[in-house]
Design a protein around this motif. Structure first.
Motif, short mmCIF file in Angstrom:
data_model
loop_
_atom_site.label_atom_id
_atom_site.label_comp_id
_atom_site.label_asym_id
_atom_site.label_seq_id
_atom_site.Cartn_x
_atom_site.Cartn_y
_atom_site.Cartn_z
N ARG A 38 0.83 -1.20 0.00
CA ARG A 38 0.00 0.00 0.00
C ARG A 38 0.87 1.25 0.00
O ARG A 38 2.02 1.22 0.44
N GLN A 39 0.28 2.33 -0.50
CA GLN A 39 0.97 3.61 -0.49
C GLN A 39 -0.02 4.70 -0.12
O GLN A 39 -1.01 4.91 -0.84
N ALA A 40 0.25 5.33 0.98
CA ALA A 40 -0.58 6.45 1.44
C ALA A 40 0.01 7.75 0.91
O ALA A 40 1.21 7.81 0.61
N TYR A 94 -3.93 0.36 -2.50
CA TYR A 94 -3.44 -0.99 -2.26
C TYR A 94 -3.15 -1.69 -3.59
O TYR A 94 -3.95 -1.61 -4.53
N TYR A 95 -2.02 -2.38 -3.61
CA TYR A 95 -1.57 -3.09 -4.81
C TYR A 95 -1.35 -4.56 -4.49
O TYR A 95 -0.72 -4.88 -3.48
N CYS A 96 -1.83 -5.44 -5.36
CA CYS A 96 -1.48 -6.84 -5.23
C CYS A 96 -0.24 -7.11 -6.09
O CYS A 96 -0.04 -6.45 -7.11
N VAL A 97 0.57 -8.05 -5.64
CA VAL A 97 1.81 -8.37 -6.35
C VAL A 97 2.03 -9.87 -6.38
O VAL A 97 1.49 -10.61 -5.56
N ALA A 98 2.84 -10.29 -7.34
CA ALA A 98 3.28 -11.69 -7.41
C ALA A 98 4.77 -11.69 -7.73
O ALA A 98 5.24 -10.89 -8.55
N SER A 99 5.50 -12.60 -7.07
CA SER A 99 6.95 -12.62 -7.18
C SER A 99 7.47 -14.03 -6.96
O SER A 99 6.84 -14.84 -6.30
N LEU A 100 8.67 -14.30 -7.46
CA LEU A 100 9.32 -15.59 -7.23
C LEU A 100 10.17 -15.57 -5.97
O LEU A 100 10.97 -16.47 -5.76
N GLN A 124 -8.11 2.06 -4.43
CA GLN A 124 -8.14 3.01 -3.32
C GLN A 124 -8.97 2.46 -2.17
O GLN A 124 -10.11 2.02 -2.36
N VAL A 125 -8.40 2.52 -0.98
CA VAL A 125 -9.13 2.21 0.24
C VAL A 125 -9.12 3.47 1.09
O VAL A 125 -8.05 4.01 1.40
N THR A 126 -10.30 3.94 1.44
CA THR A 126 -10.44 5.15 2.27
C THR A 126 -11.22 4.79 3.52
O THR A 126 -12.35 4.29 3.42
#
Length: 129
Positions: A38-40, A94-100, A124-126
């Motif tokens: 997330r980034q505010a 909020y961001y979803c991510v996928a990584s190895l 966006q989540v408020t």
């Protein structure tokens, strides 16, 4: 083409609940660790929760412990973040991510953004009354 598509988010009152979901396509999802960042406004992006391929390894940022739950369904290629008892300070994109990545602590706390191959579009989540 590989990508992650997010859904959920919106406006929620303090103390309420919200569920974010992410659907993967175009890559072998079951082999990837997943996470939520997330980034505010005015703040750096932070890892909120990360989970390995089979759910056996988790990381939660301290502020999310006991309130947020991350889950995944490899058969459906989806994963979610259940947010309970939300607070105004949870307000962010909020961001979803996928990584190895093999370490969920490293994925969530110190992996450079450009080393995480898949990102959702952000939602966006408020949290406000």
């Amino acid at each position: 083409q590989a990508h992650l598509v997010e859904s959920g988010g919106g406006l929620v009152q303090p103390g309420g609940s919200l569920r974010l979901s992410c659907t993967a396509s175009g890559f072998p999802f079951e082999h990837y660790a997943i996470g939520w960042f997330r980034q505010a406004p005015g703040k750096e992006r932070e890892g909120v929760s990360c989970m390995n391929t089979n759910g056996g390894s988790l990381y939660h940022v301290d502020s999310a412990k006991g309130r947020f739950t991350i889950s995944r369904d490899n058969s459906e290629k989806t994963f979610s973040l259940q947010m309970n008892s939300v607070k105004p300070e949870d307000t962010a994109v909020y961001y979803c991510v996928a990584s190895l990545a093999s370490s969920m602590f490293t994925l969530c706390t110190s992996t450079p953004t450009n080393e995480i191959p898949y990102w959702g579009q952000g939602t966006q989540v408020t949290v406000s009354s």
